[in-house]
Design a protein around this motif. Structure first.
Motif, short mmCIF file in Angstrom:
data_model
loop_
_atom_site.label_atom_id
_atom_site.label_comp_id
_atom_site.label_asym_id
_atom_site.label_seq_id
_atom_site.Cartn_x
_atom_site.Cartn_y
_atom_site.Cartn_z
N ALA A 218 0.84 -1.20 0.00
CA ALA A 218 0.00 0.00 0.00
C ALA A 218 0.87 1.25 0.00
CB ALA A 218 -0.93 0.00 1.21
N SER A 219 0.43 2.25 -0.73
CA SER A 219 1.15 3.53 -0.74
C SER A 219 0.90 4.29 0.55
CB SER A 219 0.73 4.36 -1.95
OG SER A 219 -0.65 4.69 -1.88
N ASN A 220 1.69 5.31 0.78
CA ASN A 220 1.58 6.13 1.99
C ASN A 220 0.29 6.94 1.94
OD1 ASN A 220 1.83 8.00 4.08
ND2 ASN A 220 4.02 8.31 3.74
N LYS A 221 -0.59 6.72 2.92
CA LYS A 221 -1.90 7.39 2.91
C LYS A 221 -1.78 8.90 3.10
CE LYS A 221 -2.89 6.51 7.83
NZ LYS A 221 -2.91 7.92 8.26
N ASP A 222 -0.63 9.37 3.55
CA ASP A 222 -0.44 10.82 3.75
C ASP A 222 0.17 11.50 2.53
OD1 ASP A 222 -1.42 10.73 6.40
OD2 ASP A 222 0.53 10.00 7.11
N SER A 223 0.49 10.72 1.50
CA SER A 223 1.07 11.30 0.28
C SER A 223 -0.02 11.99 -0.54
CB SER A 223 1.74 10.22 -0.56
OG SER A 223 2.81 9.62 0.13
N THR A 224 0.41 12.78 -1.52
CA THR A 224 -0.55 13.40 -2.42
C THR A 224 -1.19 12.33 -3.30
OG1 THR A 224 1.07 13.77 -4.19
CG2 THR A 224 0.86 15.49 -2.50
N PHE A 225 -2.34 12.64 -3.88
CA PHE A 225 -3.00 11.67 -4.75
C PHE A 225 -2.18 11.42 -6.01
CE2 PHE A 225 -6.78 12.90 -2.24
CZ PHE A 225 -7.15 11.63 -1.83
N TYR A 226 -1.42 12.40 -6.45
CA TYR A 226 -0.53 12.17 -7.60
C TYR A 226 0.52 11.12 -7.26
CZ TYR A 226 2.99 12.95 -11.18
OH TYR A 226 3.90 12.76 -12.19
N GLU A 227 1.12 11.25 -6.09
CA GLU A 227 2.14 10.28 -5.67
C GLU A 227 1.52 8.90 -5.45
OE1 GLU A 227 3.41 12.47 -2.28
OE2 GLU A 227 5.13 13.39 -3.30
N ARG A 228 0.33 8.87 -4.87
CA ARG A 228 -0.34 7.59 -4.63
C ARG A 228 -0.72 6.92 -5.95
NH1 ARG A 228 -4.26 6.79 0.32
NH2 ARG A 228 -3.11 4.84 0.24
N GLY A 229 -1.12 7.74 -6.92
CA GLY A 229 -1.46 7.20 -8.23
C GLY A 229 -0.27 6.56 -8.91
N LYS A 230 0.91 7.22 -8.84
CA LYS A 230 2.11 6.66 -9.44
C LYS A 230 2.50 5.35 -8.75
CE LYS A 230 5.55 9.22 -10.78
NZ LYS A 230 5.47 9.14 -12.24
N CYS A 231 2.33 5.29 -7.45
CA CYS A 231 2.68 4.07 -6.70
C CYS A 231 1.73 2.91 -7.02
CB CYS A 231 2.66 4.34 -5.20
SG CYS A 231 4.00 5.40 -4.62
N ILE A 232 0.44 3.21 -7.08
CA ILE A 232 -0.53 2.12 -7.24
C ILE A 232 -0.45 1.50 -8.63
CG2 ILE A 232 -2.56 3.38 -8.09
CD1 ILE A 232 -4.22 1.85 -6.05
N ILE A 233 0.02 2.25 -9.62
CA ILE A 233 0.15 1.70 -10.98
C ILE A 233 1.14 0.54 -10.99
CG2 ILE A 233 1.17 2.21 -13.24
CD1 ILE A 233 -0.26 4.90 -13.11
N SER A 234 2.29 0.72 -10.31
CA SER A 234 3.28 -0.37 -10.27
C SER A 234 2.72 -1.59 -9.54
CB SER A 234 4.57 0.11 -9.61
OG SER A 234 4.35 0.49 -8.27
N GLU A 235 1.90 -1.35 -8.52
CA GLU A 235 1.29 -2.48 -7.79
C GLU A 235 0.24 -3.17 -8.65
OE1 GLU A 235 2.32 -3.57 -4.74
OE2 GLU A 235 3.90 -2.07 -5.05
N MET A 236 -0.49 -2.41 -9.45
CA MET A 236 -1.48 -3.00 -10.35
C MET A 236 -0.80 -3.91 -11.38
SD MET A 236 -3.85 0.38 -10.95
CE MET A 236 -4.99 -0.36 -12.11
N ASP A 237 0.32 -3.42 -11.95
CA ASP A 237 1.07 -4.24 -12.90
C ASP A 237 1.58 -5.51 -12.23
OD1 ASP A 237 0.63 -2.32 -14.81
OD2 ASP A 237 2.63 -1.42 -14.66
N SER A 238 2.06 -5.36 -11.00
CA SER A 238 2.60 -6.51 -10.27
C SER A 238 1.53 -7.55 -9.96
CB SER A 238 3.27 -6.03 -8.98
OG SER A 238 3.81 -7.11 -8.27
N ILE A 239 0.32 -7.09 -9.62
CA ILE A 239 -0.77 -8.02 -9.34
C ILE A 239 -1.01 -8.93 -10.54
CG2 ILE A 239 -3.28 -8.20 -9.03
CD1 ILE A 239 -3.13 -5.66 -7.33
N LEU A 240 -1.06 -8.34 -11.74
CA LEU A 240 -1.30 -9.13 -12.95
C LEU A 240 -0.12 -10.05 -13.24
CD1 LEU A 240 -3.03 -6.55 -15.33
CD2 LEU A 240 -4.05 -8.07 -13.64
#
Length: 469
Positions: A218-240
């Motif tokens: 999980a990305s840092n919940k205190d980060s900006t939504f831009y930063e969280r978006g960049k982080c979650i993309i790599s996790e989405m790719d990894s899930i697949l």
């Protein structure tokens, strides 16, 4: 612009013989953008154009078209008339037996029930059973393959065969609002949605299904939504990637995952169930039969003795006789009888097999029908429908329409009008956008993550049953 497949664009070589170059096409487009009476719909088609032939619009021309549209609406804001629609979602205390309450342009979720349990399994199940984000039969409820009721507003929008239009905009808006309201509710209660996803992959699969190797950070919940978006993309790719390795090898080799070249495509991932989905067998004859039954534009939807206009399918469900129809309509009814879809009983029109028709109806509307968690009778009926060549099986992780929707949201592989949210975050070209827009895009990605979780959970649950049987 309306035919971007390459089949129609210069199909007889006329442009080539006339010596028309791509530069000429762009100069014409530039001149059109600078006209005082340029049509915003055509300008939007320039923006959404996706190169599927030898001709293309350059990026500066697309930007010019975009700015011309903005100038048009700014100049005509006082005089132009637009279709407006409002919808809101509230979370308030209701009676204990109510999940929600619908008022004019407002949906109220019952806070009493949401407050009752905050364990992660319940919070995850709420996406299915409380806010209706997912349906086990048809998947994402706003996706459509065919309109049962003719939508006139579609005629007012620019069309292109490189555009994605297989969803109901209002229904998608409602579900996005429900998803956002639930996100805000959880955040208010100091619960981060990504932490629920992290628990599912890191804890639940190991403890409940004895499947190891999956992980989500999980990305840092205190980060900006831009930063969280960049982080979650790599996790989405990894899930697949993780799912792909597990499907192929029955395990996730972390070293193999680390050196894996390229990202697994959502379109190519397979299901452990060879008969997971059914999709319509779209022959001309089948299309004619289904339109006659399910579309309100069918000649059988009009009955002169009845005031209400509805589909033939609904007329039959509510009760209708063959004598209610004119001679020209009876010819089409006889075709449906010949194909054993309907029958006559003392002059009353009935479905030959109502369960068959109901399955075909759902499949015709949504394009997706999943066979997980179906009883043996339903599976046997589907088998018969496939034998009759009305539909066919598919064995992918996501259905055809779901894959199309994923492309529309995430990238520009298929559609010119796609949101391209994955590209926006991963390429870093949208850092200047306001945090409100980054939040909107982040929530779109979070919807896809929850969708991944639900679809993958069905697969791993099925895998575990097969392994332990």
């Amino acid at each position: 612009m309306n035919h971007q497949s390459g089949k129609y664009t210069d199909s007889n070589g006329l442009y080539t013989r006339l010596g028309i170059t791509n530069e000429d096409i762009n100069n014409l487009a530039k001149d059109y953008c600078q006209l005082d009476n340029s049509n915003p719909n055509y300008l939007q088609s320039i923006i959404d154009y996706r190169k599927l032939s030898k001709y293309d619009f350059n990026d500066p021309i697309k930007i010019l078209a975009k700015r011309t549209i903005e100038e048009f609406f700014e100049k005509n804001s006082d005089t132009s008339k637009t279709l407006q629609y409002s919808q809101s979602v509230n979370i308030e205390n209701l009676e204990a037996d109510k999940l929600f309450q619908i008022e004019k342009n407002k949906i109220i979720l019952n806070k009493l029930l949401l407050d009752e349990y905050h364990d992660f399994p319940t919070l995850l199940n709420n996406y299915i059973y409380f806010i209706g984000f997912f349906n086990y039969e048809i998947g994402l409820p706003w996706l459509i393959a065919n309109d049962e009721i003719f939508d006139f507003s579609r005629l007012l929008s620019p069309k292109s065969n490189a555009n994605f239009n297989d969803f109901q905009p209002r229904l998608r808006l409602v579900h996005s609002l429900l998803f956002s309201a639930y996100f805000v509710y959880l955040k208010y209660n100091e619960i981060d949605v990504e932490k629920i996803v992290e628990w599912y992959f890191n804890v639940y699969l190991k403890d409940e299904l004895n499947i190891v190797g999956f992980h989500f950070h999980a990305s840092n919940k205190d980060s900006t939504f831009y930063e969280r978006g960049k982080c979650i993309i790599s996790e989405m790719d990894s899930i697949l990637d993780q799912y792909d390795l597990f499907f192929r090898n029955g395990e996730i080799d972390q070293d193999l995952l680390e050196i894996k070249s390229g990202t697994s495509s959502y379109t190519t991932l397979k299901s452990f169930n060879k008969k997971k989905f059914i999709k319509l067998h779209n022959t001309p004859d089948n299309s004619a039969l289904f339109s006659a039954l399910f579309s309100d534009q069918s000649p059988l939807s009009f009955i002169s003795s009845k005031k209400e206009h509805k589909t033939f399918f609904k007329h039959i469900k509510e009760g209708v006789k063959i004598s209610d129809f004119d001679e020209y309509q009876i010819k089409q009814i006889n075709i449906l009888i010949k194909n054993n879809l309907i029958r006559l009983s003392n002059g009353v029109i009935e479905f030959t097999n109502s369960r068959e028709i109901n399955i075909l109806h759902k499949l015709w509307k949504s394009g997706t029908y999943c066979l997980y968690y179906k009883d043996e009778m339903t599976l046997n009926i589907v088998e018969e429908l496939c034998k009759k060549r009305y539909c066919e099986y598919s064995n992918t992780l996501f259905s055809e329409y779901e894959n199309n929707y994923l492309s529309y949201i995430l990238d520009n592989k298929k559609y010119g009008n796609g949101l391209k949210i994955r590209n926006k975050f991963s390429h870093g070209n949208f850092t200047y956008k306001k945090e409100e827009e980054h939040m909107k895009n982040y929530l779109e990605l979070l919807q896809i993550v929850i969708f991944y979780v639900i679809r993958i959970n069905d697969e791993l649950d099925h895998y575990s049953l097969l392994k332990n049987s």
